[in-house]
Design a protein around this motif. Structure first.
Motif: not given
Lengths: 113, 108
Positions: A43-48, A55-59
């Protein structure tokens, strides 16, 4: 106990179409996270979102957008779908103000043809 | 975030204890050790987490070395339903960053 709800569970789209995935967090949880898991990958984090603010942004690709609504549910909008977007999409929620446990939903399996 | 190293796969006999190691030699003082597992294509499931002390809950025990550079997740009596990929994650806070994990196979 109530868990994270995701809908739909399965979705089939054509290339260049759009898709909307929905997530309903555990009641009273104020933070929602989106993860993408491609075939054979982790699993890869996208966004929260916390309290309806990002609050946070991934790929997360620019073709994707997301938001959290006043009832804390969240939607992940995906446009101009590509074959490579075929994946499991997980939503997770947590009680950011004091909890250290993140709970995951069952996922939405998106297939792009 | 601290990098973690886990063996890619392990086998365990049903009913025996499963001991899953994790190396996190670059962990910093405020980083927690989390363990999650993913049973085939299901959403990852929280197991346990700790900072310095050993922890135990209804699912497992977490043993963290005194220097915090490694930890071991212990499933006391593994069952076939414990077959999954186990992820050791070191983070200050969410979101989680998943590495490769350990694929645990419980064998009858």
């Amino acid at each position: 106990a109530a868990g994270v709800i995701q809908s739909p569970r399965h979705l089939i789209k054509e290339k260049r179409e759009t898709a909307t995935l929905k997530c309903y967090p555990i009641p009273r949880h104020d933070t929602v996270y989106w993860y993408q898991q491609g075939p054979g990958q982790d699993p890869q984090f996208l966004i929260s979102f916390y309290e309806k603010m990002q609050s946070d942004k991934g790929s997360i690709p620019d073709r994707f957008s997301a938001q959290q609504f006043s009832d804390y549910h969240s939607e992940l909008n995906m446009s101009s779908l590509e074959l490579g977007d075929s994946a499991l999409y997980f939503c997770a929620s947590s009680l950011d103000s004091g909890g250290y446990t993140q709970y995951f939903g069952p996922g939405t399996r998106l297939t792009v043809l | 975030d601290a990098k973690t190293t886990q063996p890619p796969s392990m086998d365990c006999a049903e009913g025996r204890a499963a001991n899953l190691p994790c190396n996190h030699s670059t962990i910093s003082g405020n980083e927690y050790v989390y363990w999650y597992r993913q049973i085939h294509s299901q959403g990852p499931q929280y197991i346990i987490h700790g900072l310095k002390n050993n922890e135990t809950n209804e699912m497992a025990s977490l043993i963290i070395t005194e220097d915090r550079k490694s930890s071991t997740l212990i499933l006391p009596h593994a069952t076939l339903r414990d077959t999954a990929v186990y992820y050791c994650i070191v983070r200050v806070a969410f979101p989680l960053v998943f590495g490769k994990g350990t694929r645990l196979s419980v064998i009858a």
